[in-house]
Scaffold this motif. Structure first.
Motif, short mmCIF file in Angstrom:
data_model
loop_
_atom_site.label_atom_id
_atom_site.label_comp_id
_atom_site.label_asym_id
_atom_site.label_seq_id
_atom_site.Cartn_x
_atom_site.Cartn_y
_atom_site.Cartn_z
N ASN A 79 0.81 -1.22 0.00
CA ASN A 79 0.00 0.00 0.00
C ASN A 79 0.84 1.26 0.00
N ASP A 80 2.07 1.18 0.45
CA ASP A 80 2.88 2.38 0.62
C ASP A 80 4.34 2.01 0.42
N SER A 81 4.98 2.64 -0.55
CA SER A 81 6.39 2.34 -0.82
C SER A 81 7.30 2.77 0.31
N LYS A 82 6.82 3.69 1.18
CA LYS A 82 7.64 4.13 2.30
C LYS A 82 7.63 3.12 3.45
N SER A 83 6.66 2.24 3.46
CA SER A 83 6.58 1.25 4.53
C SER A 83 7.10 -0.12 4.09
N PHE A 84 7.38 -0.29 2.80
CA PHE A 84 7.88 -1.57 2.30
C PHE A 84 8.85 -1.29 1.17
N ILE A 85 10.13 -1.66 1.38
CA ILE A 85 11.16 -1.48 0.36
C ILE A 85 11.43 -2.82 -0.30
N VAL A 86 11.27 -2.87 -1.61
CA VAL A 86 11.41 -4.13 -2.34
C VAL A 86 12.89 -4.50 -2.48
N ASP A 87 13.19 -5.73 -2.13
CA ASP A 87 14.53 -6.28 -2.30
C ASP A 87 14.62 -7.00 -3.64
N GLU A 88 13.67 -7.85 -3.91
CA GLU A 88 13.61 -8.55 -5.18
C GLU A 88 12.16 -8.97 -5.43
N LEU A 122 9.20 8.49 11.07
CA LEU A 122 9.25 7.03 10.99
C LEU A 122 10.67 6.55 10.68
N PRO A 123 11.10 5.45 11.33
CA PRO A 123 12.39 4.85 10.96
C PRO A 123 12.28 4.19 9.59
N ALA A 124 13.40 4.05 8.93
CA ALA A 124 13.41 3.37 7.64
C ALA A 124 13.03 1.90 7.84
N PRO A 125 12.41 1.26 6.85
CA PRO A 125 12.16 -0.18 6.92
C PRO A 125 13.46 -0.94 7.17
N ARG A 126 13.35 -2.06 7.89
CA ARG A 126 14.56 -2.80 8.26
C ARG A 126 14.22 -4.18 8.81
N ALA A 127 15.24 -5.02 8.88
CA ALA A 127 15.16 -6.34 9.52
C ALA A 127 16.47 -6.59 10.25
N ALA A 128 16.49 -7.66 11.07
CA ALA A 128 17.69 -8.02 11.84
C ALA A 128 18.16 -6.86 12.70
N HIS A 129 17.22 -6.03 13.16
CA HIS A 129 17.52 -4.95 14.09
C HIS A 129 17.35 -5.48 15.51
N ALA A 130 17.46 -4.59 16.50
CA ALA A 130 17.27 -4.99 17.89
C ALA A 130 16.29 -4.03 18.55
N SER A 131 15.57 -4.52 19.56
CA SER A 131 14.57 -3.67 20.22
C SER A 131 14.56 -3.93 21.71
N GLU A 150 3.04 -12.47 -8.74
CA GLU A 150 3.35 -11.09 -8.34
C GLU A 150 3.75 -10.99 -6.86
N VAL A 151 4.76 -11.77 -6.49
CA VAL A 151 5.26 -11.77 -5.11
C VAL A 151 6.50 -10.89 -5.03
N PHE A 152 6.55 -10.02 -4.02
CA PHE A 152 7.68 -9.11 -3.80
C PHE A 152 8.28 -9.38 -2.42
N TRP A 153 9.61 -9.43 -2.36
CA TRP A 153 10.34 -9.62 -1.11
C TRP A 153 10.95 -8.30 -0.69
N GLY A 154 11.00 -8.06 0.62
CA GLY A 154 11.61 -6.82 1.07
C GLY A 154 11.47 -6.58 2.56
N TRP A 155 11.86 -5.35 2.95
CA TRP A 155 11.87 -4.93 4.34
C TRP A 155 10.69 -3.99 4.61
N ASN A 156 10.22 -3.96 5.86
CA ASN A 156 9.11 -3.07 6.20
C ASN A 156 9.37 -2.34 7.52
N ASN A 157 8.61 -1.30 7.76
CA ASN A 157 8.65 -0.58 9.05
C ASN A 157 7.26 -0.52 9.67
#
Length: 393
Positions: A153-162, A196-205, A168-175
């Motif tokens: 729904n929003d390119s700012k909340s999901f960045i496509v990796d591949e 908002l922080p940039a979309p990411r994975a393998a972060h810590a909280s 029509e499946v897209f892989w990527g990071w989200n926030n």
């Protein structure tokens, strides 16, 4: 040796692993899931067993699990809520998942339950996300996974990796921020405001009061920025440090060790080097300070970290290699980090534990309750001495 455990001397020790779940309840570290490299294969650890590590005696035990057992997987997000361990997401033999399971850690039965009657729209499948626990709610952030074209729904909340053009499946990071209310079994996605922080994975909280903090992670590159989400007003704030900051990283851990202090350990650097540095961050002064510790020769990534007694941080498992290139160095030792000065009682307990042989004629004079504590500390330092100089991961 099998894929469930291995003997160290006369004790049983949980199998080395990465991408697992670990929680601390009642003085025990509960370890579940993850994977290990066997030859050239990645093997998920059994999902019908749970390991318990007594943080005072350093002794392990294992229990079989029953019920609606989740599939073996890694990269799932584990959380502790009211004595229950919840797991969400992760990656199994069939790919990414968005299922949620829970198990009571305190009744001694270890019976899994799968949440199948939830209301609301659940997050899309993902792994390497994080969770804050607040007001009987599990609040999930970020991760790496897949969406179909109609779910973006929003390119700012999901960045496509591949992208895979099959279906029509897209892989990527989200926030994205998703909330699971354990009282009503309801999913929601509250609208957030602020920076908002940039979309990411393998972060810590980590959670401090009604604030949720995230640090670092990877999207295109690895970073070490800090963002704070007010878990009541749903307002994001970027925290700008007033000091030198640690190098950017992913697959690290962040642990709240006091009302104002977060502890960061390890991870994989921007140069793809496994890290062994430890840092504290004061949320009031916004200062990073590197912590001197005795585990500088033990880098870790995709490990777990839990808050123990006297503000100790218990790190378990993880890898000491860049696992995307060389996946051999999984670990199964528990590293203890002292983040605060110890009380006089703790110092005395540890002193007796270290010097039990010298003090053996006096130990019988201790009160029975204190003697139980001392016996555990004697066990802890006996095991630590035997392992010293021995590579355990």
């Amino acid at each position: 040796m099998d894929v469930t455990g291995e003997p160290h001397g006369t004790e049983l020790v949980a199998r080395e692993r990465s991408g697992h779940t670990a929680l601390l309840e009642g003085g025990f570290l509960y370890v579940w899931g993850g994977y290990v490299a066997v030859g050239d294969d990645e093997v998920f650890l059994p999902s019908d067993e749970i390991w318990l590590y007594d943080t005072q005696s350093a002794l392990w035990q294992t229990h079989r699990m029953e019920g609606e057992i989740p599939p073996p997987m890694s990269g799932t997000c584990g959380s502790s809520l009211n004595g229950h361990m919840y797991i969400f997401g992760g990656c199994d033999d069939h790919g990414h998942t968005n299922q949620i399971y829970y198990v009571n850690l305190l009744d001694g039965k270890y019976t899994w339950r799968k949440v199948t009657n939830s209301k609301g729209l659940s997050p899309t499948p993902r792994d390497k996300l994080s969770c804050w626990v607040h007001d009987d709610r599990l609040i999930y952030f970020g991760g790496y996974g897949h969406k179909r074209l109609g779910e973006i729904n929003d390119s700012k909340s999901f960045i496509v990796d591949e992208a895979s053009w099959v279906e029509e499946v897209f892989w990527g990071w989200n926030n994205e921020v998703h909330v699971f209310d354990s009282r009503t079994n309801t999913w929601s996605e509250p609208p957030t405001q602020g920076i908002l922080p940039a979309p990411r994975a393998a972060h810590a909280s980590a959670t401090l009061g009604n604030k949720g903090y995230i640090c670092g992670g990877r999207v295109v590159t690895r970073r070490c920025d800090i963002h704070c989400l007010d878990l009541e007003s749903w307002t994001w704030t970027e925290v700008i440090p007033t000091s030198t900051i640690p190098i950017g990283r992913s697959w690290h851990t962040l642990t709240a060790v006091s009302d104002s202090t977060l502890f960061l350990f390890g991870g994989l650097s921007v140069n793809c080097e496994p890290l062994s540095d430890g840092w504290t961050f004061n949320i009031q002064t916004k200062e990073w300070k590197e912590l001197e510790h005795k585990h500088k020769n033990k880098p870790r990534l995709w490990h777990t970290a839990c808050l123990g007694k006297d503000s100790d941080v218990i790190v378990f498992g993880g890898s000491q290699d860049y696992i995307l290139l060389v996946d051999k160095g999984h670990c199964n030792d528990a590293l203890v980090f002292q983040t605060q000065p110890y009380s006089l009682q703790r110092l005395c307990e540890d002193c007796i534990g270290r010097n039990a042989r010298m003090l053996q004629t006096q130990l019988s004079l201790l009160p029975s309750k204190l003697m139980q504590i001392i016996q555990k500390r004697i066990s802890f330092f006996r095991i630590a001495k035997r392992k010293s100089g021995k590579r355990t991961g």
